[in-house]
Design a protein around this motif. Structure first.
Motif, short mmCIF file in Angstrom:
data_model
loop_
_atom_site.label_atom_id
_atom_site.label_comp_id
_atom_site.label_asym_id
_atom_site.label_seq_id
_atom_site.Cartn_x
_atom_site.Cartn_y
_atom_site.Cartn_z
N LEU A 12 3.17 23.84 20.08
CA LEU A 12 3.69 22.79 19.08
C LEU A 12 5.02 23.06 18.79
CD1 LEU A 12 0.39 21.67 17.46
CD2 LEU A 12 1.76 20.09 19.45
N LEU A 13 5.08 24.36 18.12
CA LEU A 13 6.42 24.62 17.49
C LEU A 13 7.66 24.60 18.34
CD1 LEU A 13 5.18 27.43 15.14
CD2 LEU A 13 6.10 25.42 14.57
N LEU A 14 7.20 24.73 19.54
CA LEU A 14 8.40 24.51 20.82
C LEU A 14 8.56 23.20 21.28
CD1 LEU A 14 7.32 27.71 23.06
CD2 LEU A 14 9.12 27.63 21.50
N SER A 15 7.81 22.32 20.71
CA SER A 15 7.79 20.94 21.44
C SER A 15 8.38 19.91 20.23
CB SER A 15 6.55 20.47 21.76
OG SER A 15 6.17 21.36 22.80
N ILE A 16 8.04 20.10 19.16
CA ILE A 16 8.05 19.03 17.91
C ILE A 16 9.65 18.68 17.82
CG2 ILE A 16 8.08 18.72 15.37
CD1 ILE A 16 5.49 20.66 15.36
N ASP A 17 10.35 19.65 17.78
CA ASP A 17 11.85 19.41 17.67
C ASP A 17 12.39 18.34 18.95
OD1 ASP A 17 11.55 21.31 19.46
OD2 ASP A 17 13.21 22.63 18.46
N THR A 150 3.14 26.82 9.27
CA THR A 150 4.39 26.53 9.93
C THR A 150 4.74 25.29 10.52
OG1 THR A 150 4.51 29.11 10.09
CG2 THR A 150 6.06 27.59 11.24
N ILE A 151 3.76 24.80 11.17
CA ILE A 151 3.72 23.59 11.85
C ILE A 151 3.86 22.47 10.94
CG2 ILE A 151 2.56 21.81 13.34
CD1 ILE A 151 0.99 24.31 14.71
N ILE A 152 3.25 22.53 9.80
CA ILE A 152 3.28 21.33 8.87
C ILE A 152 4.90 21.42 8.28
CG2 ILE A 152 2.77 20.61 6.65
CD1 ILE A 152 -0.18 21.73 7.25
N LEU A 153 5.39 22.61 8.00
CA LEU A 153 6.59 22.69 7.73
C LEU A 153 7.76 22.33 8.68
CD1 LEU A 153 8.56 23.93 5.50
CD2 LEU A 153 8.58 26.21 6.92
N ASN A 154 7.68 22.66 9.96
CA ASN A 154 8.44 22.11 10.79
C ASN A 154 8.38 20.76 11.23
OD1 ASN A 154 8.81 21.84 14.17
ND2 ASN A 154 9.71 23.65 13.40
N LEU A 155 7.22 20.19 11.09
CA LEU A 155 7.17 18.70 11.15
C LEU A 155 7.91 17.99 10.09
CD1 LEU A 155 3.32 18.13 12.11
CD2 LEU A 155 5.32 17.13 13.48
N THR A 156 7.53 18.59 8.81
CA THR A 156 8.62 17.98 7.81
C THR A 156 9.89 18.11 7.88
OG1 THR A 156 6.56 18.43 6.30
CG2 THR A 156 8.57 18.19 5.10
N LEU A 157 10.40 19.35 8.17
CA LEU A 157 11.90 19.33 8.23
C LEU A 157 12.36 18.80 9.46
CD1 LEU A 157 11.86 23.37 7.62
CD2 LEU A 157 12.75 21.50 6.29
N ASN A 158 11.73 18.55 10.59
CA ASN A 158 12.26 17.99 11.74
C ASN A 158 12.43 16.25 11.10
OD1 ASN A 158 12.92 19.29 14.00
ND2 ASN A 158 10.87 19.99 13.91
N PHE A 159 11.38 15.87 10.63
CA PHE A 159 11.41 14.42 10.10
C PHE A 159 12.42 14.30 9.04
CE2 PHE A 159 10.04 11.13 7.22
CZ PHE A 159 9.62 10.24 7.98
N ILE A 160 12.78 15.30 8.33
CA ILE A 160 13.74 14.93 7.44
C ILE A 160 15.29 15.17 7.99
CG2 ILE A 160 14.75 15.83 5.13
CD1 ILE A 160 12.02 16.55 4.30
N LEU A 161 15.31 16.38 8.63
CA LEU A 161 16.62 16.71 9.19
C LEU A 161 17.37 16.20 10.37
CD1 LEU A 161 16.30 20.53 8.29
CD2 LEU A 161 17.72 18.84 7.12
N ALA A 171 17.73 22.28 15.09
CA ALA A 171 18.17 23.86 15.13
C ALA A 171 17.72 24.43 13.44
CB ALA A 171 19.64 24.29 15.40
N ILE A 172 18.20 23.89 12.50
CA ILE A 172 17.87 24.21 11.22
C ILE A 172 16.21 24.26 11.12
CG2 ILE A 172 17.85 23.56 8.76
CD1 ILE A 172 20.65 22.51 9.46
N ALA A 173 15.45 23.32 11.42
CA ALA A 173 14.04 23.15 11.36
C ALA A 173 13.34 24.29 11.97
CB ALA A 173 13.54 21.80 11.74
#
Length: 189
Positions: A12-17, A150-161, A171-173
């Protein structure tokens, strides 16, 4: 089962972005972003191969309560991972546009994303074998929980950034997520 869930978390971490980039920016930016991700995957492959090569030894030393051997092998392989990753990190840090131009001139616009991803990859390299240690020493449930956070953090950061910064936001996320799970895991260990 917890290790299988952790593996799903990594997927999931490799796919969310990529999913967020496609949704907000379309296929062109996904194609450009994919190249820095492929380059980073090369370094990750080196790290993962070395980690996998000692997983059985870590489990054996842990279960035989040979703390000195366990610390020794983890220290040795953490240094080895850092040493083998460093030349690639430096090369990609110094020549991001040159490296990306091998994919075509339009891909050089992904150089900032590559530089950002290198930060997370560097932290991953110096943190060493923590994920293998967690999985091989009965701490796989805690590690799974760290990955899910980490997945929750990654989802949140991708959604915002991503809507604001595009591939640099992705990339930042990704870099911050990689840094987060490594530092939390190192702290836990």
């Amino acid at each position: 089962f917890p290790m299988a869930l952790s593996s799903l978390g990594f997927f999931l971490l490799l796919s969310i972005d990529i999913l967020f980039l496609k949704y907000y920016n379309g296929d062109d930016l996904v194609a450009i972003y994919a190249q820095p991700v492929k380059i980073i995957t090369l370094i990750a492959m080196i790290q993962t191969t070395l980690q996998a090569s000692i997983s059985k030894k870590i489990a054996s030393f842990y279960h035989s309560r040979d703390r000195d051997a366990l610390i020794s092998i983890i220290s040795k392989y953490t240094r080895l991972i850092a040493i083998l990753s460093l030349p690639f990190l430096i090369l990609f840090l110094l020549l991001p546009k040159t490296i990306l131009s091998f994919f075509g001139p339009e891909y050089t616009s992904g150089s900032n994303a590559l530089l950002l991803l290198l930060i997370g990859t560097f932290v991953n390299a110096i943190c060493g074998c923590t994920n293998v240690y967690m999985n091989m020493t009965g701490k796989q449930v805690a590690f799974r929980n760290i990955i899910f956070a980490t997945i929750i953090l990654n989802l949140t950061l991708n959604f915002i950034l991503i809507p604001v910064y595009g591939i640099e936001g992705a990339a930042i996320a990704s870099a911050l997520s990689l840094i987060f799970w490594n530092l939390v895991t190192v702290t836990y260990v």
